[in-house]
Design an enzyme around this catalytic site. Structure first.
Site, PDB file in Angstrom:
ATOM      1  N   ARG A   5       0.838  -1.199   0.000  1.00 31.59           N
ATOM      2  CA  ARG A   5       0.000   0.000   0.000  1.00 31.59           C
ATOM      3  C   ARG A   5       0.868   1.243   0.000  1.00 31.59           C
ATOM      4  O   ARG A   5       2.057   1.200   0.348  1.00 31.59           O
ATOM      5  CB  ARG A   5      -0.943   0.001   1.209  1.00 31.59           C
ATOM      6  CG  ARG A   5      -0.231   0.185   2.533  1.00 31.59           C
ATOM      7  CD  ARG A   5      -1.220   0.136   3.710  1.00 31.59           C
ATOM      8  NE  ARG A   5      -0.560   0.302   4.983  1.00 31.59           N
ATOM      9  CZ  ARG A   5      -1.118   0.030   6.155  1.00 31.59           C
ATOM     10  NH1 ARG A   5      -2.352  -0.429   6.226  1.00 31.59           N
ATOM     11  NH2 ARG A   5      -0.460   0.214   7.281  1.00 31.59           N
ATOM     12  N   ASP A  39      -2.953   3.757  17.689  1.00 34.13           N
ATOM     13  CA  ASP A  39      -1.949   3.330  16.702  1.00 34.13           C
ATOM     14  C   ASP A  39      -2.570   3.202  15.309  1.00 34.13           C
ATOM     15  O   ASP A  39      -1.860   2.968  14.338  1.00 34.13           O
ATOM     16  CB  ASP A  39      -1.300   2.005  17.108  1.00 34.13           C
ATOM     17  CG  ASP A  39      -2.325   0.935  17.436  1.00 34.13           C
ATOM     18  OD1 ASP A  39      -3.116   1.151  18.375  1.00 34.13           O
ATOM     19  OD2 ASP A  39      -2.360  -0.094  16.744  1.00 34.13           O
TER      20      ASP A  39
HETATM   21  P1  AMP Z   1      -4.004  -3.776  14.184  1.00 30.11           P
HETATM   22  O1  AMP Z   1      -5.030  -3.766  15.264  1.00 30.11           O
HETATM   23  O2  AMP Z   1      -4.295  -4.711  13.046  1.00 30.11           O
HETATM   24  O3  AMP Z   1      -3.694  -2.413  13.699  1.00 30.11           O
HETATM   25  O4  AMP Z   1      -2.660  -4.395  14.813  1.00 30.11           O
HETATM   26  C1  AMP Z   1      -2.220  -4.092  16.105  1.00 30.11           C
HETATM   27  C2  AMP Z   1      -0.832  -4.656  16.347  1.00 30.11           C
HETATM   28  O5  AMP Z   1      -0.821  -6.079  16.198  1.00 30.11           O
HETATM   29  C3  AMP Z   1       0.234  -4.145  15.413  1.00 30.11           C
HETATM   30  O6  AMP Z   1       1.395  -3.982  16.175  1.00 30.11           O
HETATM   31  C4  AMP Z   1       0.379  -5.251  14.402  1.00 30.11           C
HETATM   32  O7  AMP Z   1       1.644  -5.258  13.784  1.00 30.11           O
HETATM   33  C5  AMP Z   1       0.179  -6.479  15.258  1.00 30.11           C
HETATM   34  N1  AMP Z   1      -0.309  -7.666  14.509  1.00 30.11           N
HETATM   35  C6  AMP Z   1      -1.552  -7.879  14.013  1.00 30.11           C
HETATM   36  N2  AMP Z   1      -1.620  -9.086  13.413  1.00 30.11           N
HETATM   37  C7  AMP Z   1      -0.392  -9.663  13.513  1.00 30.11           C
HETATM   38  C8  AMP Z   1       0.190 -10.897  13.088  1.00 30.11           C
HETATM   39  N3  AMP Z   1      -0.510 -11.825  12.439  1.00 30.11           N
HETATM   40  N4  AMP Z   1       1.494 -11.111  13.390  1.00 30.11           N
HETATM   41  C9  AMP Z   1       2.236 -10.204  14.053  1.00 30.11           C
HETATM   42  N5  AMP Z   1       1.741  -9.024  14.483  1.00 30.11           N
HETATM   43  C10 AMP Z   1       0.450  -8.742  14.224  1.00 30.11           C
HETATM   44 MG    MG Z   2      -2.733  -1.069  12.980  1.00 26.28          MG
END
Ligand code: AMP
Ligand code: MG
Length: 503
Positions: free
Chosen positions: A189, A265
């Protein structure tokens, strides 16, 4: 590689491979906030979708993107010669709880490209493997959620909402265990940047005011350059982020978008929407709509998004206090004064936008006409998107007969008052109807259509996905035979639809 400062980049002169001219000014200026990291090698990287329109806009060579090198890079499995990639550090409040260290657990910044218009954009991968920020996660992503982000971001862009854009989705040849086993995938992206409220929260913790100042200086140059000319640049910076977010959230509310996980975040400093995880569009209008399976308290429900945005901006303001004044009390006063502007800015844009949706153009609407419409829509359970198109249709035949959108009596009464108000404005009804159609989309990524397209993609059939992308990237243009894409969800689907995070 010569370092070109943010905003000073010379645009390349011809279509290039996007990795030829990548820069890393963020990492150069803020080394404390990045961790150099390489994506996983994957067994069989293949391009599933490529956004050729975006590539053309950015003067990227489609041929290079489609080449083996290109697919290797877009899937994260091939390093870009001469430059490195980096996982970005950030903290964040997740559902109100502070997490001191989140960061890109499965994502990487490949670098910054400077488009033909001189704009600097991040090129970023999601699903490229575990990084040291991964905590419990596997670092992977699967085809469904990555196509989901792809189509929703592109729909948002077509609807005029500032957003990250989708360049491509590659499959990796891996099988990833989720609720069921799904094909692995990586999304590429572009974004104005990946600086988040959570980036400031991380910076203040690890580097105090000195690091926050450098991050704010960088953010000002890249996103809010006018703030640099103000007497109090950091105050002006906070004000600019407040304004950008008020504009963004009002756009979300006008199109019925529920982000679903508005953690700090997932809120940018640029004012772009980012991270399309458990997001969805409301079908029947109800401010209490929640789609996310983990949002038990409804913190991120549709109608709560403006309040949450202000809550998140308050977390940003806290990180800036040391820059706003040497006197703590005065700093809090300054921050509070800027934050207080949010509700007013938001309300104005929301009301103006809603007025335009019912044919008033930019004229203000007095009295409770707007509120009453929302009340009728909620009471009647009317579909948020199609109702405005139906109202325009009915306006065209207003002289003959007023047909109720649903069965309710109240809307007939509301319609009579609405038409009276338009006439009092001196607006010819047909003109008002045409103006309504120009701002009210026919085609949005309706939850049941997205679900159907992703289910087919899981079985290797990308045709429904391609058709959906085509419709929602031209949201205002009626297409003969596409009624299904404009119709509300079947009732039995709408009532059970749930979305999921981190997949
Ligand atoms: P999000 O809520 O999707 O924005 O993600 C929140 C946090 O979880 C971020 O630090 C992401 O990098 C981490 N994260 C989400 N899914 C995964 C995954 N499958 N493996 C590693 N980190 C993840
Ligand atoms: Mg995120």
């Amino acid at each position: 590689m010569a370092l070109v400062r943010p905003g000073e980049g010379d645009a390349p002169e011809h279509p290039v491979a996007p990795w030829d001219d990548l820069q890393m000014t963020y990492a150069e200026d803020l080394p404390e906030l990045v961790l150099w990291w390489q994506g996983d090698e994957v067994p069989r990287p293949e391009l599933a979708v490529l956004n050729e329109d975006l590539a053309a806009e950015l003067d990227m060579s489609v041929e290079a993107l489609r080449s083996d090198d290109g697919v290797g890079i877009l899937s994260g499995s091939r390093a870009i010669e001469g430059t490195g990639s980096a996982a970005l550090a950030y903290a964040g409040h997740q559902f109100g709880q502070y997490s001191p260290r989140l960061g890109d657990g499965r994502a990487l910044l490949l670098g910054e490209l400077v488009g033909p218009d001189g704009r600097r954009l991040d090129l970023h991968l999601k699903g490229s493997g575990r990084t040291p920020f991964a905590r419990g996660g596997d670092g992977k992503a699967t085809i469904g959620p990555m196509l989901r982000e792809y189509v929703i971001a592109e729909a948002m862009h077509a609807l005029g909402v500032p957003t990250t854009r989708s360049l491509s989705v590659c499959t990796t040849g891996e099988s990833i265990p989720r609720d069921r086993v799904e094909p692995g995938a990586v999304l590429a992206r572009t974004a104005a940047s990946h600086i988040r409220v959570g980036t400031f929260e991380y910076a203040v913790r690890v580097g105090g005011d000195e690091l926050v100042r450098r991050l704010a200086d960088y953010s000002i140059v890249r996103h809010h350059p006018l703030a640099a000319q103000e007497q109090e640049p950091y105050r002006a910076f906070l004000a600019a982020v407040v304004e950008a977010q008020a504009a963004l959230i009002s756009r979300w509310m006008l199109i019925g978008f529920v982000h679903g996980v508005m953690n700090t975040d997932n809120m940018t400093i640029s004012g772009e929407s980012i991270d399309y995880g458990p997001c969805a569009f409301v079908d029947r209008y109800d401010p209490d709509t929640v789609f996310s399976s983990i949002d038990h308290g409804g913190r991120y429900r549709f109608g709560n998004q403006p309040s949450v945005a202000l809550w998140n901006l308050s977390r940003l303001a806290e990180t800036l206090l040391g820059l706003l004044s040497d006197d703590e009390e005065e700093a809090v006063e300054v921050a509070t004064a800027e934050l207080r502007r949010f509700p007013e800015l938001y309300e104005l844009q929301w009301r103006t936008g809603l007025a335009a949706k019912i044919g008033f153009g930019s004229a203000p609407v007095d009295g409770p006409l707007l509120e009453d419409l929302l009340e009728v829509m909620k009471a009647d359970g009317l579909d948020w998107t199609s109702t405005f198109r139906l109202l325009a249709d009915e306006l065209r035949q207003a002289d003959e007969q007023l047909v109720s959108v649903s069965t309710g009596e109240p809307i007939l009464d509301w319609k009579a008052r609405w038409i009276e108000a338009l006439e009092a404005e001196g607006r010819p009804l047909r003109e008002a109807a045409d103006a309504m159609d120009a701002v009210n989309p026919l085609y949005i990524p309706r939850n049941h259509l997205v679900h159907e397209a992703l289910e087919a993609a899981n079985e290797d059939d990308l045709a429904p996905f391609g058709e959906l992308v085509e419709r929602v990237t031209h949201p205002f243009t009626p297409v003969p035979g596409a009624d299904r894409h404009a119709a509300p969800a079947p009732e039995e689907f709408a009532s059970v639809f749930r979305t999921f995070c981190g997949t």
